[in-house]
Design an enzyme around this catalytic site. Structure first.
Site, PDB file in Angstrom:
ATOM      1  CG  ASP A 173       4.816   1.958   7.030  1.00 27.07           C
ATOM      2  OD1 ASP A 173       4.250   3.039   7.271  1.00 27.07           O
ATOM      3  OD2 ASP A 173       4.208   0.872   6.866  1.00 27.07           O
ATOM      4  CG  HIS A 220       1.717   1.501   4.605  1.00 19.37           C
ATOM      5  ND1 HIS A 220       1.545   1.169   5.918  1.00 19.37           N
ATOM      6  CD2 HIS A 220       0.476   1.573   4.072  1.00 19.37           C
ATOM      7  CE1 HIS A 220       0.255   1.029   6.174  1.00 19.37           C
ATOM      8  NE2 HIS A 220      -0.411   1.267   5.090  1.00 19.37           N
ATOM      9  CG  ASP A 242      -4.636  -6.034   8.477  1.00 18.25           C
ATOM     10  OD1 ASP A 242      -3.806  -6.843   8.009  1.00 18.25           O
ATOM     11  OD2 ASP A 242      -4.581  -4.814   8.262  1.00 18.25           O
TER      12      ASP A 242
HETATM   13 CO   LIG Z   1      -5.677  -3.046   8.635  1.00 14.36          CO
END
Ligand SMILES: [Co+2]
Ligand SMILES: [Co+2]
Ligand SMILES: [Co+2]
Ligand SMILES: [Co+2]
Ligand SMILES: [Co+2]
Ligand SMILES: [Co+2]
Ligand SMILES: [Co+2]
Ligand SMILES: [Co+2]
Lengths: 439, 439, 439, 439
Positions: free
Chosen positions: C104, C101, C296
């Site tokens: 981040d 992100h 993910d």
């Molecule tokens: Co995720």
């Protein structure tokens, strides 16, 4: 004799490399595992109800199975045909045990007396089949939930006359179990619970249940039955709430009525997950509380809120469950009962075999993995090291009750030092488990 | 003094017809309900942590609230500002009690001793506020879950040195509670549980917890504390599994360590539903087991699997919960603590008032409905009639242990009669409840 | 350069027999599987947020990790230290990709402009690290959920000025992704949902979301970005309800705004189970709808109602997930991103390695099993046979729309024959899967 | 004529003060609410299946109800007795509508033709009853889930010959609905889903379902049927996964096959909660997507994972549901069908009345509360104010597509100002709702 399973030859161990679907790939009953034969560790039982009584009916549809013993004769004739088929299946499969409810094997009669006599007659029939085949009875039980008279419970019924009818069935089912050499006796209270608190007095119902179970325990001792009395926890279904919610709840109930040394639990995997616990949790909790008795081996569906009673399928999960059972010293007189049914769409005779063969192989492979985890020893070592402080002097002093709260507090204040936490190493331990599970 | 709530005038009862949002519509504290003042029945407490410590942080975002006491001073200065604000809020709201954790009111210091002294100093501050405002302490507790040293539990920690640090905090928090005239002492074991059985020894941890609680009970008696020791059940979160899962589990734990006469439960509505039970179930179960102590009044979201700690909102649900509490004889030294927080988006000072006013009104209205249900008497009558057979001779004979299983079975077999079930009348009873709830 | 991971040597493949914990036992990146290198199939990515940004904080406790880059410098200095540590970790682990992100990698500034510039500077830093190490970016994304300004959503915010701040962040994060050679761009709308319908206008918020996503797609085309735009479904948490509930819901949303050819889904295992689906279900559904984009890779806990983001552990489950991915033709520009974190108690540097090594080995072994299932072919054959009727003339006639309801009904009535159902063979198929999984 | 309900007099409105259990306390059908008669708003229907066909059977027990029409005659004779009883019940209750499945009203025959003819004959019988009593048909439907031939689905069956048998039933049930003046036609696909992906081809099954529904829609137009075609979402049960999971999923399915203007949803409260949504969520979502059609009014149990189909009980919840329906403009040709059953223990004839009376009163009171919320207007105002920015120039500019992502981003960067979030005021709004609900 029933010919329903004629097309299927007895199931044999053929090893992992076999291409035969109707053979064991891992269940090699005489293989020695941790000093005992695999068969003696696993003590598999086939249940009567799912494979021979259930029609495939669910809340939204009628039966899908067309077993020859479902119609075309008097209830007692059909019960005998069913017994023929069941023992034909048992023998071909090669599991050493079976389990039943009274009403699975003998039909409900028009009166209590007729039901009583039907059961007596069918016990003779079952006894002959056991004699002939060498099959043994892991446990018997009484069905106190299917008949409409039990719609509001049996022992917990608001009417003592229905409690009495339940008592008759349980006495008779215990007698049947003893006559057939059963090694345990199980009580599952599917209607011992409530739909709404508006019509329920929890205190009364708990006391009724406590009384009923005490009567069962007394009867066991009076008859000299050496088997174990087992309660099977389940949180709900069919009831909205069922009193034997989980192992911890059952433990509290037993202590309330002074029965915690007399009664153990029969843990079902699917019931564990319905109660918000993992299967291992229920096993480890019952073991820690000293009430681990036997296992109903199956699996639920983590996305579904009802009891699907599927055959176990996931080897790593079963390996961990068996690891906990072995670490607890095994199941004693208990065993692994497949309280599992083929799916409603699995309508062919061989589907019954696929379900059981798969389940037995999953458990056998899980046992071999659990054996490796125990022989390796690192999982246990990690645990011992983690708690080592409690075996050191200060730990023992606390646990032995030699320090009051303020003594310990004052000592801690004087020491005036913080303590650094140590890693829980969960990922390392999970990888270690996979070394054994994944091959 | 804090000026954070300056814009808000003290909250008054203005009756159901008022159009004022910052007023009570049902909570009329001096109104007599079943012979006692409403305030004495409900014994409302505001909790320190949610309204004055929580920043609005959640697992996916940082704080949203900008309280003046969050930054801009030394920890002790901020703690005093927070206390000012809290007592300003308490006074304006008009709930008679509050509750706190040690770390809510006094900052963690650099050493155990500093933390100890911070707490001592803040107890003086709180005592002065109590003196000034007339506020009382419903219960105190120690936070043994937020600091990283407790990441693997406090009493159930694998390291006895961390157990000892927990003992210091609890001793100090009990002392603080006693000095402030607290009426109960609560233990909630948010980290007393496990993340994985791979690094957990359940037997050891249970024994550690049993020892810790015994030390607490002994200390209570040594100091002559008259309040009640309470455990707060919660099934999980933050732990994967928490040992004080629900009331029935806590009861079993207490009996295991001989503490069932010493310790009661503080039931939280949201924790009840997380454990797969209704709020009434937990209340009625604790009452039946003799361990109903106090209530953390809030609500969860039935679609969410975590503790949302919302203010209660549904009057019919709360009316039934209060009906069960009243039927059990009330809460004794316990009360209704709002373990509830405004939503993370409710960032204005008046939102804190709306949350509490709504919660207090919901409970007040629920109490009035419960009063009607009791005065009407039909709910209880229906129950008495349903179980009447158990008060008749055969019922008593069974419950009093005068009949063995085989005696009762033989008598039933001789009688040879089936018993017709009677309607459970659930819909009738639900409609009866709505006559009181719906107005 | 960071020395946090100095004690750890680069992780190498050592085969299943190794006793080394910090080695791969199954992930042999150059091994050919179904004609492609293992690394090309799996396209592993390490995520920045869980391993390098998360402090161990949870809703009941503060951070437990003490990473050197958490404090002791300006935000930009710490961001650079974090990047050093992250790329040191990436290089030693040997996964080819990472994900991040915006927030981040670069700190939020005091103004939008400062945040914008912080990101620009850190993109240079990341670019140099990529150059030096050969690491690649699987996808970038913008964090529109942590800052308090987004407490009521970003694109779905009731205030268009907050939508605009979100647009700036996304534009900048897309630019950063493009500059770093990112192969996809992801949007996860953790606050794009609601807490209560009382303050929410669903129609407006859907239209806002549709507009935002259309702007993103247009910008992608304007900039000539060749990567895939991905939405990540999650049903709830932090929101009570999140609009991108699951793959089927996202598909409906995309069709509503004409974007179903432009946007795919990034399916997270844990989000799948939170939405009441199995992981395979979400994969197979997305594949059937033509919107399967990326994964993910993690796991949830079936007993917990929140996102635990654990590393995958169960090989049979992952093997089936990968089987479905392979059957769907693979992930194209997508990959397997470990959106997974070590447990809060796993505080040592090597725990980060254990987590990722275990996850990579689980996937590698799962891939090998999936390869076997595909090469064997029996699973696919069973499916083909089951639906064969639909490839026969009457089946085709129906599917091709050549028969109206009444034509088909009349034909069926004239034929006047019932049709026998065929076994679904679920247990047989499950056993067949275990032949590959259990070894 | 059936005498089963002879003891019960027609149910009349007697007002909130009445002490009569078999009377309406709130349902005053001619009372004007927001300009329409209460009866016209609520359009109550009684369902045939739960009250007249269900025996009380559940997965763990046989029937508990002993209705005279369950045995003692030929199937067609019993069907006529059942119709007599049903219309006797309908008339006494005073709900204007009923609903049925083909197999509820007419027995399955030995062949498709016999089933077809049984239905034709029973439609005549029902038509006469309608004529005599003035009852109207809210909707008809076909049962494609109970018979074993549909064990693997109807439209989604792997065998097109079973699809064809389903098509015959649906055509006949549509014809029956039209002949009886039905105002809608419903499809609920209880078996249109899967038990395991191992034997399921999702793409094929979706296309089959799309084709089936297109055929239904074409037939509706061919016959000039003016009613609405409705799909009833349910996430699971009996299937592990059901394709019409929830409203959002159904919307996606409809758009995939171009049917989103042709078909709406029949939302069941219990199915909403099973899918992880609140009842209001499903209503508001369907309304926002333009597919809100009709309601199956009932309630589930938040602790249970299966469809309990209880009567609605909680007035505040129903008030909010009706508020959303009214705000969406009402249900058009839809209505409130009580897809609800008395509990299995409620075995007396009057229990059927208590269930329906309670349900109707709950909805009537809820409607009165919803009326107040609308007339007061503050709930809607709060919403309008919250989103006001989107009706201002910049909001409109964004929504109308006049700004690209980079234009908006650049403008935001230039402005370089953060935006303060505003309180979501959830507690205030909840209290406002309670002003209307609590009285
Ligand atoms: Co995720
Ligand atoms: Co069982
Ligand atoms: Co079960
Ligand atoms: Co609490
Ligand atoms: Co809570
Ligand atoms: Co996640
Ligand atoms: Co329905
Ligand atoms: Co339903």
């Amino acid at each position: 004799m029933s010919s329903y399973f004629d097309a299927i030859a007895p199931i044999r161990y053929q090893g992992p490399a076999t291409d035969e679907a109707l053979a064991f790939r891992h269940y090699d009953k005489d293989r020695i595992v941790l000093g005992k034969r695999m068969e003696e560790h696993l003590r598999f039982a086939v249940c009567y109800w799912h494979s021979f009584c259930w029609t495939g009916l669910d809340p939204f549809g009628s039966g899908t199975f067309e077993r020859p013993w479902f119609e075309g004769g008097s209830p007692m004739e059909l019960a005998k045909q069913k017994a023929d088929a069941a023992f034909s299946f048992f023998s071909k499969l090669g599991a050493p045990y079976y389990c039943f409810h009274d009403r699975d094997v003998a039909p409900e009669g028009a009166t209590p007396k007729e039901s009583h006599e039907n059961l007596l007659r069918m016990v003779d029939v079952l006894g002959e089949h056991q004699q002939r085949t060498g099959m043994k009875l892991l446990w018997g039980t009484a069905n106190l939930f299917s008949h409409r008279r039990f719609m509001s419970g049996a022992a917990s019924n608001p009417d003592p006359a229905i409690f009495a009818l339940g008592a008759l069935q349980v006495r008779d089912a215990m007698d049947a179990t003893m006559r057939l050499g059963g090694e345990n006796y199980v009580l599952w209270g599917g209607r011992e619970g409530y739909e709404t608190l508006l019509n329920t007095d929890l205190s009364r119902e708990m006391d009724q249940l406590g009384r009923f179970l005490s009567m069962v325990v007394d009867y066991k001792h009076k008859k000299g039955f050496k088997g174990t009395i087992l309660l099977e926890p389940k949180p709900r279904e069919p009831s909205k709430h069922q009193y034997d919610f989980d192992s911890a709840t059952v433990y509290g109930f037993l202590t309330r009525y002074g029965l915690e040394k007399e009664v153990k639990v029969n843990i079902e995997a699917n019931h564990a997950t319905l109660s918000g616990h993992s299967f291992e949790h229920e096993i480890a909790t019952a073991a820690a509380l000293g009430i681990l008795g036997s296992i109903d081996m199956n699996r639920g569906d983590p996305q579904l809120g009802w009891d699907t009673d599927q055959f176990p399928h996931n080897v790593p999960e079963i390996a961990l469950a068996l690891y906990h059972i072995l670490q607890a010293g095994g199941l004693g007189s208990g065993g692994l009962n497949f309280d599992a049914k083929v799916r409603r769409q699995s309508i062919d005779p061989q589907d019954l075999f696929h379900g059981h063969i798969g389940g037995m192989d999953v458990c056998a492979k899980g046992l071999l993995i659990a054996e490796q985890m125990i022989q390796d020893g690192r999982l246990q070592q990690a645990l011992d090291q983690r708690y080592a402080g409690w075996d050191a002097p200060e730990g023992r002093e606390i646990l032995d009750g030699q320090l009051s709260l303020d003594q310990l507090a004052d000592r801690t204040l004087t020491r005036n030092a913080d303590v650094a936490p140590r890693s829980g190493r969960q990922e390392y331990l999970e990888n270690l488990v996979n070394r054994f599970c994944v091959g």
